[in-house]
Enzyme design. Structure first.
Site, mmCIF file in Angstrom:
data_model
loop_
_atom_site.group_PDB
_atom_site.id
_atom_site.type_symbol
_atom_site.label_atom_id
_atom_site.label_comp_id
_atom_site.label_asym_id
_atom_site.label_seq_id
_atom_site.Cartn_x
_atom_site.Cartn_y
_atom_site.Cartn_z
ATOM 1 N N SER A 123 0.824 -1.205 0.000
ATOM 2 C CA SER A 123 0.000 0.000 0.000
ATOM 3 C C SER A 123 0.861 1.258 0.000
ATOM 4 O O SER A 123 0.374 2.331 -0.345
ATOM 5 C CB SER A 123 -0.870 0.045 1.253
ATOM 6 N N HIS A 144 -0.946 -2.322 -7.192
ATOM 7 C CA HIS A 144 -1.687 -2.112 -5.947
ATOM 8 C C HIS A 144 -3.185 -2.356 -6.123
ATOM 9 O O HIS A 144 -3.891 -1.543 -6.733
ATOM 10 C CB HIS A 144 -1.420 -0.680 -5.455
ATOM 11 N N GLU A 156 -3.629 0.257 -9.013
ATOM 12 C CA GLU A 156 -2.639 1.296 -9.320
ATOM 13 C C GLU A 156 -1.341 0.625 -9.778
ATOM 14 O O GLU A 156 -0.811 -0.243 -9.076
ATOM 15 C CB GLU A 156 -2.376 2.153 -8.079
ATOM 16 N N ASN A 195 -4.751 6.359 -1.928
ATOM 17 C CA ASN A 195 -4.492 6.371 -0.478
ATOM 18 C C ASN A 195 -4.031 7.740 0.014
ATOM 19 O O ASN A 195 -4.208 8.069 1.178
ATOM 20 C CB ASN A 195 -3.480 5.286 -0.099
HETATM 21 N N1 NAD Z 1 -5.499 -4.800 3.815
HETATM 22 C C1 NAD Z 1 -5.707 -3.923 2.843
HETATM 23 O O1 NAD Z 1 -6.722 -3.237 2.796
HETATM 24 C C2 NAD Z 1 -4.693 -3.752 1.747
HETATM 25 C C3 NAD Z 1 -5.066 -3.117 0.558
HETATM 26 C C4 NAD Z 1 -4.141 -3.002 -0.480
HETATM 27 C C5 NAD Z 1 -2.841 -3.460 -0.305
HETATM 28 N N2 NAD Z 1 -2.486 -4.048 0.885
HETATM 29 C C6 NAD Z 1 -1.113 -4.530 1.024
HETATM 30 O O2 NAD Z 1 -1.102 -5.926 0.864
HETATM 31 C C7 NAD Z 1 -0.087 -6.504 1.690
HETATM 32 C C8 NAD Z 1 -0.729 -7.552 2.587
HETATM 33 O O3 NAD Z 1 -1.705 -6.932 3.383
HETATM 34 P P1 NAD Z 1 -2.838 -7.812 4.091
HETATM 35 O O4 NAD Z 1 -3.812 -6.860 4.650
HETATM 36 O O5 NAD Z 1 -3.283 -8.894 3.175
HETATM 37 O O6 NAD Z 1 -1.983 -8.452 5.288
HETATM 38 P P2 NAD Z 1 -2.325 -9.746 6.176
HETATM 39 O O7 NAD Z 1 -1.625 -9.534 7.452
HETATM 40 O O8 NAD Z 1 -3.782 -10.036 6.167
HETATM 41 O O9 NAD Z 1 -1.596 -10.926 5.350
HETATM 42 C C9 NAD Z 1 -0.217 -10.995 5.184
HETATM 43 C C10 NAD Z 1 0.174 -12.447 5.109
HETATM 44 O O10 NAD Z 1 1.546 -12.545 4.724
HETATM 45 C C11 NAD Z 1 2.067 -13.704 5.341
HETATM 46 N N3 NAD Z 1 3.520 -13.622 5.292
HETATM 47 C C12 NAD Z 1 4.348 -12.865 6.045
HETATM 48 N N4 NAD Z 1 5.633 -13.070 5.650
HETATM 49 C C13 NAD Z 1 5.588 -13.953 4.631
HETATM 50 C C14 NAD Z 1 6.584 -14.557 3.800
HETATM 51 N N5 NAD Z 1 7.878 -14.270 3.945
HETATM 52 N N6 NAD Z 1 6.189 -15.435 2.854
HETATM 53 C C15 NAD Z 1 4.889 -15.741 2.698
HETATM 54 N N7 NAD Z 1 3.898 -15.183 3.452
HETATM 55 C C16 NAD Z 1 4.254 -14.310 4.401
HETATM 56 C C17 NAD Z 1 1.483 -13.684 6.733
HETATM 57 O O11 NAD Z 1 1.530 -14.969 7.301
HETATM 58 C C18 NAD Z 1 0.055 -13.198 6.443
HETATM 59 O O12 NAD Z 1 -0.846 -14.276 6.291
HETATM 60 C C19 NAD Z 1 0.572 -5.356 2.442
HETATM 61 O O13 NAD Z 1 1.735 -4.959 1.777
HETATM 62 C C20 NAD Z 1 -0.466 -4.261 2.380
HETATM 63 O O14 NAD Z 1 0.119 -2.983 2.407
HETATM 64 C C21 NAD Z 1 -3.383 -4.218 1.895
#
Ligand code: NAD
Length: 291
Positions: A123, A144, A156, A195
């Site tokens: 993000s 994104h 994005e 964002n």
């Molecule tokens: N939540 C949102 O609204 C949103 C929206 C757009 C982008 N993002 C981005 O997406 C990414 C993930 O966010 P999320 O909300 O899904 O997080 P989340 O915490 O729900 O999921 C992240 C997952 O990554 C896993 N993980 C950590 N290290 C790892 C590795 N080395 N190899 C494999 N898996 C690993 C964790 O076990 C976890 O299940 C972030 O970079 C975030 O900025 C999130």
């Protein structure tokens, strides 16, 4: 490489975003591997797919054949090497911590075929902070998605200075193939496009709350009923994750030293109580009754 050459997609991280991005890719016909370091998360992602696809058939959104094909297209594995070995395109969706992502991209660089594009769904972390952990910086890009990734249309695509024109174009076209509406962002900027706009709204909302001017419920109501937003900033925060907001704010503070980036006390309290929003059953609002 051309977008037509992409057959296999690997999604790393099966959390909030990753499980939906991989489901989407499988529905749109890509052989998809979904990987995570936690068994339980992978199991949850698989359970989601097993329920979601028949649900789409019931609603008439997919035929039984399409759902069956999508189910066959997706597999879940904890083994990153196995997940990445045939990938033409990797989408990383792990925790929003730059060092974790750098280590992961260095590993992916060794494990994925040399033609593969390595995209981050981060993000806020621009891909130039990650690209030099690999030997293919021109193929490392921000792609994104928005939450929930199966529903939200916007993607994005950010062209950092190291990204080749080919990588940017293929990523844009892949987003279209995934039935999304991509936008091109020509320069790296913190928070990208939408964002930044949301952050301006959230900062103002947090200030109003902290100053005791209005409750978070009423601030949300004002945004919904006055501005026509589908949900207010606090409800949205529960959906995207208070843990993510906390981590992003702390990362921004560490990077800039700007104290105004620090999360407000009522958000910090919730973070340390483990009240991350919908996913934990409680955040700004209570979801314990929600199945
Ligand atoms: N939540 C949102 O609204 C949103 C929206 C757009 C982008 N993002 C981005 O997406 C990414 C993930 O966010 P999320 O909300 O899904 O997080 P989340 O915490 O729900 O999921 C992240 C997952 O990554 C896993 N993980 C950590 N290290 C790892 C590795 N080395 N190899 C494999 N898996 C690993 C964790 O076990 C976890 O299940 C972030 O970079 C975030 O900025 C999130």
């Amino acid at each position: 490489m051309k977008v037509d050459d992409i057959k296999n997609i690997c999604v790393v991280g099966a959390g909030n975003m990753g499980h939906q991005i991989s489901t989407l890719a499988a529905i749109l016909g890509y052989k998809t591997t979904c990987t995570d370091i936690i068994d339980e998360v992978l199991k949850k992602a698989e359970t989601f797919v097993n329920k979601y696809l028949p649900g789409r058939v019931e609603k008439g959104k997919l035929t039984k054949e399409q759902a069956d094909r999508a189910r066959q297209n997706i597999r879940f594995t904890k083994d990153l090497k196995d997940a990445a070995k045939d990938a033409d395109f990797v989408i990383e969706a792990v925790l929003e911590v730059v060092d974790i992502k750098r280590k992961l991209f260095a590993d992916l660089d060794k494990m994925a075929p040399s033609h593969a594009i390595l995209a981050t769904n981060s993000s806020a972390i621009v891909s130039s902070l990650i690209a030099d952990a690999t030997k293919r910086p021109e193929k490392v890009i921000n792609m994104h998605f928005f939450n929930p990734a199966l529903v939200m249309k916007l993607v994005e695509v950010v062209k950092g200075p190291h990204v080749s024109d080919e990588t940017a174009e293929i990523t844009y076209q892949l987003a279209e193939r995934l039935d999304k509406v991509p936008v091109r962002i020509h320069k790296e900027v913190d928070g990208f496009l939408l964002n930044r706009i949301f952050k301006a709204i959230a900062r103002e909302a947090h200030w109003l709350l902290e100053m005791g001017i209005a409750s978070y419920e009423d601030i949300d109501k004002a945004c919904v009923y006055g501005a026509g937003h589908p949900m207010g900033p606090f409800r949205l925060n529960d959906l995207t994750g208070i843990d993510l907001s906390y981590t992003m704010s702390m990362e921004e503070f560490k990077k800039t030293g700007d104290r105004s980036a620090l999360p407000i006390p009522s958000l910090v309290e919730r973070y340390f109580r483990g009240e991350y929003g919908e996913k934990t059953g409680k955040g700004w609002y209570d979801y314990s009754d929600k199945k």
